[in-house]
Design a protein around this motif. Structure first.
Motif, PDB file in Angstrom:
ATOM      1  N   TYR A  75      61.969 -12.388  -6.875  1.00 16.61           N
ATOM      2  CA  TYR A  75      63.045 -11.679  -7.572  1.00 16.61           C
ATOM      3  C   TYR A  75      63.023 -10.196  -7.212  1.00 16.61           C
ATOM      4  CZ  TYR A  75      66.499 -10.765 -11.168  1.00 16.61           C
ATOM      5  OH  TYR A  75      67.649 -10.405 -11.818  1.00 16.61           O
ATOM      6  N   LYS A  76      61.837  -9.635  -7.161  1.00 17.41           N
ATOM      7  CA  LYS A  76      61.688  -8.221  -6.801  1.00 17.41           C
ATOM      8  C   LYS A  76      62.240  -7.951  -5.402  1.00 17.41           C
ATOM      9  CE  LYS A  76      57.883  -4.871  -6.034  1.00 17.41           C
ATOM     10  NZ  LYS A  76      58.253  -3.780  -6.963  1.00 17.41           N
ATOM     11  N   ILE A  77      61.887  -8.834  -4.445  1.00 18.92           N
ATOM     12  CA  ILE A  77      62.325  -8.670  -3.067  1.00 18.92           C
ATOM     13  C   ILE A  77      63.833  -8.855  -2.935  1.00 18.92           C
ATOM     14  CG2 ILE A  77      62.213  -9.664  -0.736  1.00 18.92           C
ATOM     15  CD1 ILE A  77      59.287 -10.418  -1.351  1.00 18.92           C
ATOM     16  N   LEU A  78      64.344  -9.938  -3.505  1.00 28.76           N
ATOM     17  CA  LEU A  78      65.738 -10.325  -3.284  1.00 28.76           C
ATOM     18  C   LEU A  78      66.730  -9.487  -4.069  1.00 28.76           C
ATOM     19  CD1 LEU A  78      65.306 -14.224  -3.407  1.00 28.76           C
ATOM     20  CD2 LEU A  78      65.597 -12.798  -1.374  1.00 28.76           C
ATOM     21  N   LEU A  90      65.872  -6.850  -6.947  1.00 27.11           N
ATOM     22  CA  LEU A  90      65.554  -5.469  -7.310  1.00 27.11           C
ATOM     23  C   LEU A  90      65.542  -4.558  -6.099  1.00 27.11           C
ATOM     24  CD1 LEU A  90      62.750  -5.945 -10.001  1.00 27.11           C
ATOM     25  CD2 LEU A  90      65.231  -5.801 -10.304  1.00 27.11           C
ATOM     26  N   GLU A  91      65.109  -5.094  -4.955  1.00 29.99           N
ATOM     27  CA  GLU A  91      65.071  -4.300  -3.730  1.00 29.99           C
ATOM     28  C   GLU A  91      66.255  -4.592  -2.814  1.00 29.99           C
ATOM     29  OE1 GLU A  91      61.195  -4.948  -2.074  1.00 29.99           O
ATOM     30  OE2 GLU A  91      60.198  -3.894  -3.715  1.00 29.99           O
ATOM     31  N   GLY A  92      67.133  -5.472  -3.233  1.00 29.40           N
ATOM     32  CA  GLY A  92      68.408  -5.668  -2.545  1.00 29.40           C
ATOM     33  C   GLY A  92      68.369  -6.444  -1.247  1.00 29.40           C
ATOM     34  N   ASN A  93      67.340  -7.277  -1.044  1.00 30.27           N
ATOM     35  CA  ASN A  93      67.260  -8.043   0.204  1.00 30.27           C
ATOM     36  C   ASN A  93      67.915  -9.415   0.040  1.00 30.27           C
ATOM     37  OD1 ASN A  93      65.655  -6.140   1.804  1.00 30.27           O
ATOM     38  ND2 ASN A  93      64.035  -6.596   0.332  1.00 30.27           N
ATOM     39  N   VAL A  94      69.159  -9.419  -0.433  1.00 28.80           N
ATOM     40  CA  VAL A  94      69.844 -10.681  -0.711  1.00 28.80           C
ATOM     41  C   VAL A  94      70.161 -11.447   0.558  1.00 28.80           C
ATOM     42  CG1 VAL A  94      70.807  -9.927  -2.907  1.00 28.80           C
ATOM     43  CG2 VAL A  94      72.056  -9.458  -0.784  1.00 28.80           C
ATOM     44  N   GLU A  95      70.099 -10.768   1.716  1.00 29.23           N
ATOM     45  CA  GLU A  95      70.374 -11.446   2.972  1.00 29.23           C
ATOM     46  C   GLU A  95      69.179 -12.248   3.464  1.00 29.23           C
ATOM     47  OE1 GLU A  95      68.155  -7.844   4.001  1.00 29.23           O
ATOM     48  OE2 GLU A  95      69.813  -8.289   2.625  1.00 29.23           O
ATOM     49  N   LEU A  96      68.046 -12.118   2.802  1.00 28.46           N
ATOM     50  CA  LEU A  96      66.843 -12.853   3.184  1.00 28.46           C
ATOM     51  C   LEU A  96      66.996 -14.323   2.762  1.00 28.46           C
ATOM     52  CD1 LEU A  96      63.957 -12.968   4.269  1.00 28.46           C
ATOM     53  CD2 LEU A  96      63.139 -12.176   2.053  1.00 28.46           C
ATOM     54  N   VAL A  97      67.155 -15.207   3.747  1.00 33.22           N
ATOM     55  CA  VAL A  97      67.386 -16.617   3.454  1.00 33.22           C
ATOM     56  C   VAL A  97      66.377 -17.535   4.154  1.00 33.22           C
ATOM     57  CG1 VAL A  97      69.848 -16.297   3.020  1.00 33.22           C
ATOM     58  CG2 VAL A  97      69.065 -16.839   5.345  1.00 33.22           C
ATOM     59  N   SER A  98      65.524 -16.955   4.999  1.00 30.95           N
ATOM     60  CA  SER A  98      64.542 -17.738   5.742  1.00 30.95           C
ATOM     61  C   SER A  98      63.247 -17.862   4.947  1.00 30.95           C
ATOM     62  CB  SER A  98      64.254 -17.090   7.104  1.00 30.95           C
ATOM     63  OG  SER A  98      63.066 -17.600   7.667  1.00 30.95           O
ATOM     64  N   SER A 119      70.885 -19.850 -11.636  1.00 35.15           N
ATOM     65  CA  SER A 119      69.830 -20.097 -12.617  1.00 35.15           C
ATOM     66  C   SER A 119      68.491 -19.478 -12.232  1.00 35.15           C
ATOM     67  CB  SER A 119      69.650 -21.608 -12.817  1.00 35.15           C
ATOM     68  OG  SER A 119      69.434 -22.266 -11.582  1.00 35.15           O
ATOM     69  N   PHE A 120      68.347 -19.002 -10.983  1.00 38.28           N
ATOM     70  CA  PHE A 120      67.097 -18.328 -10.612  1.00 38.28           C
ATOM     71  C   PHE A 120      66.878 -17.080 -11.466  1.00 38.28           C
ATOM     72  CE2 PHE A 120      64.376 -15.607  -7.922  1.00 38.28           C
ATOM     73  CZ  PHE A 120      63.315 -16.482  -7.715  1.00 38.28           C
ATOM     74  N   HIS A 121      67.974 -16.491 -11.939  1.00 38.84           N
ATOM     75  CA  HIS A 121      67.878 -15.313 -12.794  1.00 38.84           C
ATOM     76  C   HIS A 121      67.264 -15.648 -14.151  1.00 38.84           C
ATOM     77  CE1 HIS A 121      70.230 -12.516 -10.242  1.00 38.84           C
ATOM     78  NE2 HIS A 121      70.788 -13.631  -9.820  1.00 38.84           N
ATOM     79  N   ARG A 122      67.120 -16.914 -14.422  1.00 38.15           N
ATOM     80  CA  ARG A 122      66.478 -17.356 -15.669  1.00 38.15           C
ATOM     81  C   ARG A 122      65.046 -16.835 -15.767  1.00 38.15           C
ATOM     82  NH1 ARG A 122      65.565 -18.896 -20.589  1.00 38.15           N
ATOM     83  NH2 ARG A 122      64.552 -20.882 -20.952  1.00 38.15           N
ATOM     84  N   ILE A 123      64.409 -16.649 -14.604  1.00 39.07           N
ATOM     85  CA  ILE A 123      63.029 -16.171 -14.609  1.00 39.07           C
ATOM     86  C   ILE A 123      62.933 -14.799 -15.256  1.00 39.07           C
ATOM     87  CG2 ILE A 123      62.997 -15.006 -12.343  1.00 39.07           C
ATOM     88  CD1 ILE A 123      60.219 -16.346 -11.922  1.00 39.07           C
ATOM     89  N   ILE A 124      64.014 -14.034 -15.180  1.00 39.04           N
ATOM     90  CA  ILE A 124      64.012 -12.701 -15.787  1.00 39.04           C
ATOM     91  C   ILE A 124      64.191 -12.786 -17.295  1.00 39.04           C
ATOM     92  CG2 ILE A 124      65.227 -10.486 -15.880  1.00 39.04           C
ATOM     93  CD1 ILE A 124      63.406 -11.033 -13.447  1.00 39.04           C
TER      94      ILE A 124
END
Length: 216
Positions: free
Chosen positions: A112-115, A117-125, A193-198
């Motif tokens: 969550y921090k990577i994707l 909070l730090e804005g790396n939403v393009e990371l899909v690998s 639903s991944f945001h559920r972790i927050i």
């Protein structure tokens, strides 16, 4: 007076639908197993059933199990789940209880921090995700190693990087089971639903660095 009981029968409304015969048995099992449902893939008919009868279903779960059926929204997407965190889960059979291991929670929070909070939403690998966790978060590695060793049978004499990669694989598998994300081959995609972790661990995110470091 004879109609005083009618509001109490609200929990039976969804059973009047023919769709209940088709969907409710499997839906009930998966909800109790922690699965989140959204308007995606083969979940679509179950999501629509939940959307249509959410009030009745919520009354049913509150009456018989002491838990709530919740709908949360992430931008334009919504998802449903049983909110075990506001309950002792005492009325849910033991077979349905499966809490996330600490290693999965920490991996999920790092993701969550990577994707987000730090804005790396393009990371899909998945491979790139593993490399990012291993290479860009060196300060977390000692804590992750100790946490993984505590959570798995891989106690001693294992390579740090391999252990972290294996932990990521296990976490992703569990997150897919919960329908927090999906993946195929090397490509993964977080669901709303991944945001559920927050919402579960919102008090942890601001302290994640110190929490992981505390395992060193």
């Amino acid at each position: 007076m004879e109609n005083d009981h009618i509001p109490e029968l609200k929990y039976l409304d969804f059973l009047k639908s023919e769709d209940a015969v088709t969907y409710f048995g499997q839906l009930d099992y998966l909800l109790k197993d922690g699965v989140h449902f959204q308007d995606y893939g083969n979940q679509i008919p179950y999501y629509r059933f939940l959307k249509k009868y959410k009030d009745s279903l919520n009354s049913y779960y509150e009456r018989f199990f002491g838990i709530s059926l919740k709908e949360e929204n992430e931008q334009s997407d919504s998802y449903f789940f049983l909110d075990f965190n506001t309950s002792s889960r005492g009325n849910i059979p033991q077979a349905f209880r499966e809490n996330l291991k600490n290693e999965y929670i920490i991996i999920g929070l790092i993701m969550y921090k990577i994707l987000f909070l730090e804005g790396n939403v393009e990371l899909v690998s998945i491979q790139k995700l593993k490399e990012t966790i291993r290479n860009d978060y060196q300060e977390f590695k000692p804590g992750l190693r100790k946490l993984i060793a505590q959570s798995t049978v891989e106690k001693d004499n294992f390579d740090d990087d391999e252990a972290i990669d294996n932990s990521v694989n296990r976490a992703l598998k569990q997150f897919r089971k919960l329908a927090w994300l999906d993946y195929k081959g090397d490509i993964f995609e977080p669901r709303a639903s991944f945001h559920r972790i927050i919402s579960i661990y919102e008090d942890v995110i601001p302290r994640i660095d110190k929490i992981i470091e505390s395992y060193t």
